[in-house]
Design a protein around this motif. Structure first.
Motif, PDB file in Angstrom:
ATOM      1  N   ALA A 186       0.771  -1.308   0.087  1.00  0.00           N
ATOM      2  CA  ALA A 186      -0.111  -0.117  -0.030  1.00  0.00           C
ATOM      3  C   ALA A 186       0.915   1.135   0.105  1.00  0.00           C
ATOM      4  N   ALA A 187       2.131   1.256   0.329  1.00  0.00           N
ATOM      5  CA  ALA A 187       2.967   2.398   0.265  1.00  0.00           C
ATOM      6  C   ALA A 187       3.422   2.698  -1.002  1.00  0.00           C
ATOM      7  N   LEU A 188       3.253   1.800  -1.916  1.00  0.00           N
ATOM      8  CA  LEU A 188       3.945   2.422  -3.211  1.00  0.00           C
ATOM      9  C   LEU A 188       2.753   2.967  -4.205  1.00  0.00           C
ATOM     10  N   PRO A 189       3.243   4.007  -4.681  1.00  0.00           N
ATOM     11  CA  PRO A 189       2.330   4.834  -5.522  1.00  0.00           C
ATOM     12  C   PRO A 189       2.424   4.215  -6.976  1.00  0.00           C
ATOM     13  N   LEU A 232      -1.167   7.378  -7.058  1.00  0.00           N
ATOM     14  CA  LEU A 232      -1.485   7.402  -5.473  1.00  0.00           C
ATOM     15  C   LEU A 232      -1.046   6.212  -5.079  1.00  0.00           C
ATOM     16  N   THR A 233      -0.648   6.008  -3.591  1.00  0.00           N
ATOM     17  CA  THR A 233      -0.560   4.922  -3.017  1.00  0.00           C
ATOM     18  C   THR A 233      -1.766   4.337  -2.719  1.00  0.00           C
ATOM     19  N   GLY A 234      -1.653   3.160  -2.152  1.00  0.00           N
ATOM     20  CA  GLY A 234      -2.878   2.439  -1.599  1.00  0.00           C
ATOM     21  C   GLY A 234      -3.433   3.075  -0.296  1.00  0.00           C
ATOM     22  N   LEU A 235      -2.600   3.597   0.560  1.00  0.00           N
ATOM     23  CA  LEU A 235      -3.259   4.457   1.773  1.00  0.00           C
ATOM     24  C   LEU A 235      -3.827   5.769   1.154  1.00  0.00           C
ATOM     25  N   THR A 271      -8.948  -9.052   1.242  1.00  0.00           N
ATOM     26  CA  THR A 271      -8.330  -9.096   2.451  1.00  0.00           C
ATOM     27  C   THR A 271      -7.161  -8.115   2.421  1.00  0.00           C
ATOM     28  N   TRP A 272      -6.760  -7.752   1.379  1.00  0.00           N
ATOM     29  CA  TRP A 272      -5.533  -6.635   1.633  1.00  0.00           C
ATOM     30  C   TRP A 272      -6.193  -5.380   1.845  1.00  0.00           C
ATOM     31  N   TRP A 273      -7.424  -4.802   1.223  1.00  0.00           N
ATOM     32  CA  TRP A 273      -8.094  -3.576   1.555  1.00  0.00           C
ATOM     33  C   TRP A 273      -8.540  -3.682   2.869  1.00  0.00           C
ATOM     34  N   GLU A 274      -8.781  -4.574   3.559  1.00  0.00           N
ATOM     35  CA  GLU A 274      -9.713  -4.719   4.940  1.00  0.00           C
ATOM     36  C   GLU A 274      -8.691  -4.839   6.012  1.00  0.00           C
ATOM     37  N   ASP A 275      -7.101  -5.339   5.521  1.00  0.00           N
ATOM     38  CA  ASP A 275      -6.184  -5.395   6.531  1.00  0.00           C
ATOM     39  C   ASP A 275      -5.792  -3.793   6.781  1.00  0.00           C
ATOM     40  N   LEU A 276      -5.736  -3.351   5.668  1.00  0.00           N
ATOM     41  CA  LEU A 276      -5.727  -1.718   5.681  1.00  0.00           C
ATOM     42  C   LEU A 276      -6.406  -0.964   6.219  1.00  0.00           C
ATOM     43  N   PHE A 277      -7.640  -1.084   5.887  1.00  0.00           N
ATOM     44  CA  PHE A 277      -8.887  -0.254   6.483  1.00  0.00           C
ATOM     45  C   PHE A 277      -9.956  -1.238   7.130  1.00  0.00           C
ATOM     46  N   PRO A 278      -9.720  -1.706   8.278  1.00  0.00           N
ATOM     47  CA  PRO A 278     -10.863  -2.594   8.601  1.00  0.00           C
ATOM     48  C   PRO A 278     -12.330  -2.020   8.963  1.00  0.00           C
ATOM     49  N   GLN A 279     -12.345  -0.593   9.082  1.00  0.00           N
ATOM     50  CA  GLN A 279     -13.800  -0.239   9.054  1.00  0.00           C
ATOM     51  C   GLN A 279     -14.158  -0.020   7.720  1.00  0.00           C
ATOM     52  N   SER A 280     -13.858  -0.291   6.670  1.00  0.00           N
ATOM     53  CA  SER A 280     -14.208  -0.047   5.258  1.00  0.00           C
ATOM     54  C   SER A 280     -15.349  -0.812   4.906  1.00  0.00           C
ATOM     55  N   ASP A 281     -16.656  -0.456   4.476  1.00  0.00           N
ATOM     56  CA  ASP A 281     -17.629  -1.183   3.973  1.00  0.00           C
ATOM     57  C   ASP A 281     -17.543  -1.232   2.443  1.00  0.00           C
ATOM     58  N   THR A 296     -16.469   4.127   5.558  1.00  0.00           N
ATOM     59  CA  THR A 296     -15.594   4.679   6.552  1.00  0.00           C
ATOM     60  C   THR A 296     -14.272   3.846   6.313  1.00  0.00           C
ATOM     61  N   GLY A 297     -12.995   4.769   6.502  1.00  0.00           N
ATOM     62  CA  GLY A 297     -11.850   3.868   6.419  1.00  0.00           C
ATOM     63  C   GLY A 297     -10.889   4.480   7.437  1.00  0.00           C
ATOM     64  N   THR A 298      -9.840   3.618   7.832  1.00  0.00           N
ATOM     65  CA  THR A 298      -9.042   4.058   8.571  1.00  0.00           C
ATOM     66  C   THR A 298      -7.399   3.198   8.319  1.00  0.00           C
ATOM     67  N   GLY A 299      -6.664   3.759   8.832  1.00  0.00           N
ATOM     68  CA  GLY A 299      -5.069   3.176   8.582  1.00  0.00           C
ATOM     69  C   GLY A 299      -4.997   2.181  10.087  1.00  0.00           C
ATOM     70  N   HIS A 300      -5.784   2.088  10.909  1.00  0.00           N
ATOM     71  CA  HIS A 300      -5.536   1.145  11.886  1.00  0.00           C
ATOM     72  C   HIS A 300      -5.770  -0.283  11.537  1.00  0.00           C
ATOM     73  N   HIS A 301      -4.437  -1.188  11.819  1.00  0.00           N
ATOM     74  CA  HIS A 301      -4.559  -2.602  11.362  1.00  0.00           C
ATOM     75  C   HIS A 301      -4.888  -3.511  12.562  1.00  0.00           C
ATOM     76  N   SER A 302      -6.274  -3.675  12.655  1.00  0.00           N
ATOM     77  CA  SER A 302      -6.854  -4.672  13.880  1.00  0.00           C
ATOM     78  C   SER A 302      -7.552  -5.818  13.478  1.00  0.00           C
ATOM     79  N   SER A 303      -8.010  -5.748  12.211  1.00  0.00           N
ATOM     80  CA  SER A 303      -8.885  -6.858  11.712  1.00  0.00           C
ATOM     81  C   SER A 303      -8.769  -7.064  10.372  1.00  0.00           C
ATOM     82  N   HIS A 304      -9.142  -8.081   9.925  1.00  0.00           N
ATOM     83  CA  HIS A 304      -9.070  -8.416   8.404  1.00  0.00           C
ATOM     84  C   HIS A 304     -10.403  -9.367   7.995  1.00  0.00           C
TER      85      HIS A 304
END
Length: 315
Positions: A186-189, A232-235, A271-281, A296-304
């Protein structure tokens, strides 16, 4: 004193508990190879209000739910249950003998008390004390005979717990490794955004600049405020997608970009997306009410998340 009062009533309850535990052990005898068995501690105390109280413990080892789990062979399971049944029989017999002695003691006390023969009360009390001592000795012997089975069960439970902890630690390590890989990717542009149409009919295409698209990208695009910042980066992709979805636009992932992510990441795009943004729908089905789902999205990495129906189409 009425038979239904005091220690007599407690003795009846004791007998009921013993019968209940015997029935439980009979039910536990059903064994399914490969199934986890649950261990339940059945505890109770003597009906005589002894000081200190006499405590009993028998293990129920079957398919009923309990926190402690164990795996074993059919032979070990049958052996443990037989040891528990022997223990129950022994303590029940000892308790019944003590109850009979208590009955005799109270009858003698009442008879001697009515005749004012207090000097013989000492011997009556000594007989009851001997009966209590014999009761405790029998119970202790039954407990000692049951120790090997209880110890074996405890060792199996401990081994199962250690294995569960090992598997959990390994799973956590794999999860953290996967999430680390997700963050690196996700850090790669690499990403570009194309917007076609307007309003609720608009469509957002997410593609990668380093990957040739599977089919030509749309050309009838319109400007948007993230265009000049591309790639853009994935983030950085997340807030842009969120804002565009909030206008009613739908989102599609270009097929070659999707395949590249899944090959590099080793897991599905979701899985990649929700690892990065676990609150995303983004990959969740729309709400049945028909209203626009809130993203909603967030950079917190707490679920997948893995697999499942996606409302973000992949082409």
């Amino acid at each position: 004193m009425s038979y239904w009062g005091g220690w007599r009533r407690q003795h009846q309850e004791f007998q009921r508990r013993v019968k209940q535990h015997r029935n439980q052990l009979r039910r536990d005898a059903e064994f399914f190879d490969g199934h986890v068995l649950y261990v339940t501690e059945l505890r109770w105390t003597d009906p005589f209000d002894a000081e200190p109280p006499v405590e009993f413990l028998v293990l129920s080892i079957g398919l009923a739910h309990s926190p402690a789990v164990v795996r074993c062979s059919p032979e070990s399971h049958a052996e443990w249950l037989a040891a528990g049944a022997d223990y129950l029989d022994a303590v029940a017999a000892a308790t019944d003998r003590a109850a009979a002695a208590r009955e005799r003691h109270e009858a003698e006390c009442e008879k001697l008390g009515n005749r004012m023969m207090w000097w013989r009360m000492r011997e009556v009390e000594r007989e009851w004390a001997r009966a209590v001592a014999a009761y405790r000795a029998e119970v202790a012997a039954a407990g000692e005979a049951y120790v090997p089975a209880r110890t074996a069960v405890a060792q199996h439970v401990a081994a199962e717990r250690r294995e569960a902890e090992r598997r959990l630690a390994l799973e956590r390590a794999h999860t953290e490794e996967r999430r680390g890989k997700a963050r690196e990717l996700a850090a790669l542009p690499l990403w570009g955004i194309l917007v076609t149409g307007r309003g609720k009919g608009a469509e957002v295409t997410l593609h990668r600049y380093d990957i040739a698209p599977a089919v030509p990208l749309p050309t009838d695009t319109r400007p948007h405020r993230w265009e000049d910042a591309q790639p853009l980066t994935g983030l950085a992709l997340e807030p842009a997608v969120r804002a565009l979805r909030d206008t009613g636009a739908s989102v599609r992932w270009e097929a070659a970009a999707t395949a590249a992510v899944e090959e590099e990441f080793g897991h599905p795009l979701r899985t990649w997306w929700e690892d990065l943004f676990p609150q995303s729908d983004l990959f969740r089905p729309p709400r049945p009410s028909g209203g626009r789902s809130t993203y909603t999205g967030t950079g917190h990495h707490s679920s997948h998340g893995t697999g499942g129906f996606s409302c973000a189409s992949v082409h």
